[in-house]
Motif scaffolding. Structure first.
Motif, short mmCIF file in Angstrom:
data_model
loop_
_atom_site.label_atom_id
_atom_site.label_comp_id
_atom_site.label_asym_id
_atom_site.label_seq_id
_atom_site.Cartn_x
_atom_site.Cartn_y
_atom_site.Cartn_z
N UNK A 3 0.83 -1.20 0.00
CA UNK A 3 0.00 0.00 0.00
C UNK A 3 0.87 1.26 0.00
N UNK A 4 1.92 1.25 0.83
CA UNK A 4 2.84 2.39 0.87
C UNK A 4 3.61 2.52 -0.44
N UNK A 5 3.98 1.40 -1.04
CA UNK A 5 4.68 1.45 -2.32
C UNK A 5 3.81 2.12 -3.38
N UNK A 6 2.53 1.78 -3.39
CA UNK A 6 1.61 2.37 -4.37
C UNK A 6 1.48 3.88 -4.15
N UNK A 7 1.38 4.29 -2.89
CA UNK A 7 1.28 5.72 -2.57
C UNK A 7 2.54 6.46 -3.02
N UNK A 8 3.68 5.87 -2.73
CA UNK A 8 4.95 6.50 -3.09
C UNK A 8 5.10 6.61 -4.60
N UNK A 9 4.73 5.55 -5.30
CA UNK A 9 4.82 5.57 -6.76
C UNK A 9 3.95 6.69 -7.33
N UNK A 10 2.76 6.83 -6.79
CA UNK A 10 1.85 7.88 -7.24
C UNK A 10 2.43 9.26 -6.97
N UNK A 11 2.98 9.46 -5.78
CA UNK A 11 3.57 10.76 -5.42
C UNK A 11 4.74 11.09 -6.33
N UNK A 12 5.63 10.13 -6.55
CA UNK A 12 6.81 10.39 -7.39
C UNK A 12 6.41 10.70 -8.83
N UNK A 13 5.49 9.93 -9.37
CA UNK A 13 5.07 10.18 -10.75
C UNK A 13 4.33 11.51 -10.88
N UNK A 14 3.55 11.86 -9.90
CA UNK A 14 2.83 13.13 -9.91
C UNK A 14 3.79 14.31 -9.75
N UNK A 15 4.91 14.10 -9.08
CA UNK A 15 5.86 15.18 -8.76
C UNK A 15 7.02 15.29 -9.74
#
Length: 121
Positions: free
Chosen positions: A59-71
């Motif tokens: 779950x944390x990996x998915x959140x981090x991936x989303x944040x990095x791609x968005x940023x």
């Protein structure tokens, strides 16, 4: 040979600068504890593939991936002053599964050892 050193130096610079941006300037609570493990840069210096790990579960990996791609665009704008190349590289983030793979191999080896020990008894 000199071309390879140039690309490696450039990858090291990107790794250091992106790491600092993520740690100190990316203020998203969902980013988690991110560690950049390596950076690969294309020979023309236009694409930087950044591998990372994150502390936590899927779950944390998915959140981090989303944040990095968005940023990505924010991170690119923050690293611009440090890049001396003609082009600012496109950033691509990928989760580094090396540690997961190593842990899986380690657990398999331990189970084999435990099976061998139990057979001896």
């Amino acid at each position: 040979m000199a071309e390879g050193r140039r690309v490696k130096r450039y990858a090291d610079l990107i790794k250091r600068v992106v790491s600092e941006v993520i740690e100190f300037k990316l203020n998203d609570p969902n980013k988690g504890m991110v560690t950049l493990t390596r950076v690969k840069v294309s020979p023309d210096l236009r694409i930087a593939t950044i591998y990372y790990t994150v502390l936590g579960d899927e779950k944390q990996r998915a959140k981090t991936k989303e944040v990095l791609n968005r940023s990505r665009s924010f991170i690119r704008s923050e690293i611009k002053p440090f890049i001396t190349s003609r082009w600012l590289p496109e950033l691509r983030f990928f989760y580094d599964e090396t540690m997961d793979y190593a842990e899986r191999i380690d657990s398999l080896l331990k189970s084999i050892k435990n099976d061998a020990d139990s057979e001896e008894e």
